[in-house]
Design a protein around this motif. Structure first.
Motif, PDB file in Angstrom:
ATOM      1  N   ALA A  66       0.953  -1.290   0.011  1.00  0.00           N
ATOM      2  CA  ALA A  66       0.138   0.041  -0.140  1.00  0.00           C
ATOM      3  C   ALA A  66       1.035   1.066   0.044  1.00  0.00           C
ATOM      4  CB  ALA A  66      -0.800   0.001   1.228  1.00  0.00           C
ATOM      5  N   ALA A  67       0.426   2.223  -0.627  1.00  0.00           N
ATOM      6  CA  ALA A  67       1.272   3.665  -0.698  1.00  0.00           C
ATOM      7  C   ALA A  67       0.139   4.910  -0.508  1.00  0.00           C
ATOM      8  CB  ALA A  67       1.873   3.787  -1.947  1.00  0.00           C
ATOM      9  N   VAL A  68       0.994   5.886  -0.123  1.00  0.00           N
ATOM     10  CA  VAL A  68       0.132   7.019  -0.214  1.00  0.00           C
ATOM     11  C   VAL A  68       0.597   8.028  -1.181  1.00  0.00           C
ATOM     12  CG1 VAL A  68      -0.401   9.387   0.831  1.00  0.00           C
ATOM     13  CG2 VAL A  68       0.030   7.181   2.449  1.00  0.00           C
ATOM     14  N   VAL A  69      -0.505   8.147  -2.328  1.00  0.00           N
ATOM     15  CA  VAL A  69      -0.387   8.866  -3.658  1.00  0.00           C
ATOM     16  C   VAL A  69      -0.682  10.426  -3.148  1.00  0.00           C
ATOM     17  CG1 VAL A  69      -0.424   8.814  -6.123  1.00  0.00           C
ATOM     18  CG2 VAL A  69      -0.586   6.686  -4.642  1.00  0.00           C
ATOM     19  N   ASP A  70       0.197  11.213  -3.306  1.00  0.00           N
ATOM     20  CA  ASP A  70      -0.341  12.632  -3.125  1.00  0.00           C
ATOM     21  C   ASP A  70      -0.197  13.626  -4.371  1.00  0.00           C
ATOM     22  OD1 ASP A  70       0.688  15.546  -2.151  1.00  0.00           O
ATOM     23  OD2 ASP A  70       0.119  14.408  -0.320  1.00  0.00           O
ATOM     24  N   TYR A  71      -1.225  14.453  -4.707  1.00  0.00           N
ATOM     25  CA  TYR A  71      -1.359  15.348  -5.713  1.00  0.00           C
ATOM     26  C   TYR A  71      -1.824  16.708  -5.380  1.00  0.00           C
ATOM     27  CZ  TYR A  71      -1.828  11.275  -8.790  1.00  0.00           C
ATOM     28  OH  TYR A  71      -1.713   9.897  -9.331  1.00  0.00           O
ATOM     29  N   THR A  72      -1.105  17.615  -6.106  1.00  0.00           N
ATOM     30  CA  THR A  72      -1.579  19.000  -5.669  1.00  0.00           C
ATOM     31  C   THR A  72      -2.117  19.607  -7.204  1.00  0.00           C
ATOM     32  OG1 THR A  72       0.017  19.344  -4.151  1.00  0.00           O
ATOM     33  CG2 THR A  72      -0.880  21.461  -5.258  1.00  0.00           C
ATOM     34  N   TRP A  73      -3.335  19.951  -7.110  1.00  0.00           N
ATOM     35  CA  TRP A  73      -4.050  20.436  -8.443  1.00  0.00           C
ATOM     36  C   TRP A  73      -4.415  21.833  -8.329  1.00  0.00           C
ATOM     37  CZ3 TRP A  73      -7.976  15.755  -9.669  1.00  0.00           C
ATOM     38  CH2 TRP A  73      -7.257  14.555 -10.167  1.00  0.00           C
ATOM     39  N   ASP A  74      -4.222  22.558  -9.199  1.00  0.00           N
ATOM     40  CA  ASP A  74      -4.797  23.789  -9.476  1.00  0.00           C
ATOM     41  C   ASP A  74      -6.005  23.856 -10.467  1.00  0.00           C
ATOM     42  OD1 ASP A  74      -3.133  25.024  -7.645  1.00  0.00           O
ATOM     43  OD2 ASP A  74      -1.675  25.285  -9.118  1.00  0.00           O
ATOM     44  N   VAL A  75      -7.145  24.148  -9.971  1.00  0.00           N
ATOM     45  CA  VAL A  75      -8.371  24.365 -10.996  1.00  0.00           C
ATOM     46  C   VAL A  75      -8.282  25.826 -11.437  1.00  0.00           C
ATOM     47  CG1 VAL A  75     -10.846  24.514 -11.308  1.00  0.00           C
ATOM     48  CG2 VAL A  75      -9.701  22.776  -9.928  1.00  0.00           C
ATOM     49  N   GLU A  76      -8.029  26.116 -12.431  1.00  0.00           N
ATOM     50  CA  GLU A  76      -7.700  27.440 -13.048  1.00  0.00           C
ATOM     51  C   GLU A  76      -8.069  27.600 -14.660  1.00  0.00           C
ATOM     52  OE1 GLU A  76      -3.436  27.347 -12.892  1.00  0.00           O
ATOM     53  OE2 GLU A  76      -3.147  25.798 -13.948  1.00  0.00           O
ATOM     54  N   ASN A  77      -8.309  28.737 -14.801  1.00  0.00           N
ATOM     55  CA  ASN A  77      -8.529  29.190 -16.286  1.00  0.00           C
ATOM     56  C   ASN A  77      -7.494  29.260 -17.062  1.00  0.00           C
ATOM     57  OD1 ASN A  77     -11.161  29.474 -15.364  1.00  0.00           O
ATOM     58  ND2 ASN A  77     -11.524  31.691 -16.154  1.00  0.00           N
ATOM     59  N   PHE A  78      -7.304  28.882 -18.440  1.00  0.00           N
ATOM     60  CA  PHE A  78      -6.287  28.893 -19.252  1.00  0.00           C
ATOM     61  C   PHE A  78      -6.820  28.916 -20.773  1.00  0.00           C
ATOM     62  CE2 PHE A  78      -6.965  24.430 -18.041  1.00  0.00           C
ATOM     63  CZ  PHE A  78      -7.033  23.881 -19.184  1.00  0.00           C
ATOM     64  N   THR A  79      -5.975  29.324 -21.815  1.00  0.00           N
ATOM     65  CA  THR A  79      -6.473  29.358 -23.075  1.00  0.00           C
ATOM     66  C   THR A  79      -5.975  28.394 -23.858  1.00  0.00           C
ATOM     67  OG1 THR A  79      -6.311  31.858 -22.798  1.00  0.00           O
ATOM     68  CG2 THR A  79      -6.273  30.931 -25.117  1.00  0.00           C
ATOM     69  N   VAL A  80      -6.901  27.817 -24.635  1.00  0.00           N
ATOM     70  CA  VAL A  80      -6.304  26.603 -25.689  1.00  0.00           C
ATOM     71  C   VAL A  80      -7.100  27.347 -26.878  1.00  0.00           C
ATOM     72  CG1 VAL A  80      -6.427  25.058 -23.916  1.00  0.00           C
ATOM     73  CG2 VAL A  80      -8.471  25.310 -25.082  1.00  0.00           C
ATOM     74  N   GLU A  81      -6.599  26.477 -28.011  1.00  0.00           N
ATOM     75  CA  GLU A  81      -7.182  26.613 -29.433  1.00  0.00           C
ATOM     76  C   GLU A  81      -7.809  25.352 -29.877  1.00  0.00           C
ATOM     77  OE1 GLU A  81      -5.258  27.558 -33.915  1.00  0.00           O
ATOM     78  OE2 GLU A  81      -4.317  28.262 -32.200  1.00  0.00           O
ATOM     79  N   ARG A  82      -8.967  25.499 -30.187  1.00  0.00           N
ATOM     80  CA  ARG A  82      -9.888  24.436 -30.737  1.00  0.00           C
ATOM     81  C   ARG A  82     -10.906  25.046 -31.730  1.00  0.00           C
ATOM     82  NH1 ARG A  82      -6.770  22.123 -28.048  1.00  0.00           N
ATOM     83  NH2 ARG A  82      -7.096  20.378 -26.650  1.00  0.00           N
ATOM     84  N   LEU A  83     -11.145  24.435 -32.842  1.00  0.00           N
ATOM     85  CA  LEU A  83     -11.987  24.659 -33.850  1.00  0.00           C
ATOM     86  C   LEU A  83     -11.793  26.246 -34.222  1.00  0.00           C
ATOM     87  CD1 LEU A  83     -15.466  23.036 -32.416  1.00  0.00           C
ATOM     88  CD2 LEU A  83     -13.380  21.966 -33.742  1.00  0.00           C
TER      89      LEU A  83
END
Length: 574
Positions: free
Chosen positions: A24-41
């Protein structure tokens, strides 16, 4: 991401203990929910996502691991995250649906999700459970066996996540706001494979997912339908699949040339690269169970063999007709569970709580100013709604507490009531086609926030009966906090005297999301061994704000480990 293995270094006498802990292990993440720009269509768009990517980061763990995810909300929107299919045993505060198990994380706020993977293996996923943010805030959650344990199927050369998504050329929060008001939301502009729309869309020749493979190898495709509103057929030209798991539950090996997924569902399927060296399209096309106008398009990626000529066009698969319900139903019903396989538990044979839930589209009076937002039906201005047993569920927004907090503090009053009905208020011909033309007597359902109380460790059986009110549709129903057994499913009105004889008690499917057949029914069963408030809802994104949902209130168990834990100190406030 950090992964910490537990070990001991206290000499030979502790080797046995250390070997058990290192699994067993501890799996640790840090996530930022944020706005960013992408190019689509052909255009640039500002979107909300996690760590600047669509899909967001994949979670890779093993059974028994503990997952910690530090979420920092740098977006301008309230947000919660749901770990779709995770049981959340003793971690109920991490389930995620807003105002049900937690209040949203406000802009600038943070929250630590923590849960342990217990007796689950396979492919799940995570997504936002706040309005339409799920369109870009989602990703894979892959659970492999503990170290020293193996898959119950042949070894594969590589494992590949395949995530189907949707893309809008507008702000998805505006789309969600329309849905929350009962207005039909606009259709998405494209579907995506692993975030890329594919070469059938404008300006997307260089935004096509490509899977490079070697000839003569086996590949495990972890296929996830993260789309918001549509079910899909999936094929790869000249290749067949061997399904080995659904919704992170192992199945008997099922061979097929087409895979069908409703929103929220996952399928693990093996392909063998046994064709001539070349390029082959993989394609998703919509399965349309009704005449509702949806995003009537196909998205595709390409499977490229090592050494394939770049000058030859990929081969396209022969896709099913989008209205091919028989093909969809065959796939959904022919898969069976792997009885005796890892984590298999036989279905409980006695039932403590029988429920019959009739559900579908409904109506509510329209009070919007002006005529543009209303639908005129027989001289009455209405908005679209939805219901279960003639109750249209409303999230307890603005009531000062989530439902789970109200339960924990024994302060339910004003947040929800404990009187969700076990049966419809009246019996009618649920699948009568004439109901599609707007029987206002049956279509209106009162707004409410109700829970169904059940005893800890009781066995609950539910007949999920689709109705034809305002039009029948195949609905994906997701149950939070539990896997359930699928005893049977079929078309028309459920008839216990006939249909119970078809129940499978031997190797039945185990799922967390079921596509209830269009104009039909399904019978599911689960053991309520997880205390808390658990949402049951249609996984078509517009249907939750419309009210196609209910909740279970499962009482505490007899021991400390089976009781609802205290809320975390950083739990967001309403």
């Amino acid at each position: 991401m950090k992964r910490f293995g537990f070990s001991l270094a206290w000499g030979f006498a502790t080797i046995v203990l250390a070997s058990s802990l290192v699994s067993a292990a501890v799996v640790d993440y840090t996530w930022d929910v944020e706005n960013f720009t992408v190019e689509r269509l052909c255009d640039e768009h500002v979107v909300t996502g996690v760590n600047g990517s669509i899909p967001g980061p994949a979670i890779n763990v093993r059974e028994g691991d503990t997952v910690i995810i530090h979420v920092r909300n740098k977006s301008p929107y309230n947000v919660t995250l749901h770990w779709h299919g995770i049981f959340q045993l003793a971690s109920q505060w991490s389930d995620g649906p807003e105002y049900v198990t937690q209040c949203p994380i406000p802009p600038g706020g943070s929250y630590r999700y923590k849960f342990t993977i217990t007796k689950q293996e396979g492919t799940l996923w995570w997504h936002a459970h706040s309005s339409f943010l799920r369109s870009n805030v989602y990703g894979a959650l892959i659970i492999r066996p503990r170290w020293g344990h193996s898959y119950p199927f042949p070894r594969v050369y590589q494992e590949v996540p395949i995530l189907l998504g949707e893309w809008w050329n507008v702000n998805v929060e505006d789309v969600g706001n329309n849905a929350s008001q009962g207005i039909v939301p606009r259709n998405s502009d494209a579907f995506t494979i692993n975030g890329l729309p594919g070469d059938l869309y404008n300006c997307s020749q260089n935004q096509t997912y490509r899977l490079n493979v070697k000839q003569g190898k086996r590949y495990l495709l972890r296929i996830i339908n993260a789309a918001l509103n549509e079910q899909h057929f999936f094929k790869i030209a000249n290749h067949s699949f061997t399904v080995v798991a659904i919704d992170a539950s192992y199945t008997r090996q099922y061979k097929t040339d087409v895979i069908v997924l409703a929103p929220g569902q996952t399928v693990d399927a093996i392909i063998t690269t046994n064709q001539s060296v070349g390029s082959y399209y993989m394609a998703f096309t919509e399965y349309r169970s009704s005449n509702v106008i949806n995003n009537n398009s196909t998205t595709r990626g390409v499977l490229v063999y090592e050494g394939a000529s770049q000058s030859l066009a990929p081969i396209m698969p022969d896709l099913p007709d989008q209205f091919d319900t028989p093909t969809a139903h065959k796939f959904y019903t022919n898969i069976t569970g792997l009885a005796g396989g890892p984590h298999w538990i036989p279905v409980p044979r006695s039932v403590d709580e029988n429920m019959f839930i009739a559900f579908g589209i409904a109506l509510t009076p329209c009070n919007l100013p002006g005529p543009s937002g209303c639908i005129n039906l027989g001289g009455i201005n209405v908005l679209l709604s939805a219901s279960m047993n003639n109750e249209s569920f409303v999230l307890p927004k603005g009531r000062g507490s989530s439902m789970l907090e109200a339960l924990y503090h024994n302060n339910v009053s004003g947040v929800y009531t404990r009187d969700f009905p076990s049966q419809p208020p009246f019996v009618f011909d649920y699948t009568d086609p004439s109901l599609a033309f707007g029987n206002t007597t049956l279509a209106f359902a009162p707004k409410s926030t109700k829970a169904k109380p059940v005893k800890f460790n009781s066995t609950v059986q539910i007949v999920l009966q689709n109705t034809a009110i305002l039009g029948a549709e195949n609905h994906p129903i997701h149950v939070h906090g539990f896997n359930f057994y699928v005893l049977a499913q079929g078309f028309g009105n459920y008839n216990a005297s006939v249909d119970e004889s078809e129940f499978n008690f031997v190797n039945l499917q185990v799922r967390n999301t079921i596509a209830v057949p269009v104009g039909g029914w399904a019978v599911i069963r689960f053991r309520a061994d997880n205390p808390g408030i658990w949402l049951v809802h249609c996984h078509l994104e517009n249907h939750l704000p419309w009210g196609l949902a209910m909740t279970f209130e499962v009482e505490n168990g007899p021991t400390p480990s089976t009781r609802l834990p205290s809320p975390p100190a950083d739990l967001p406030k309403c």
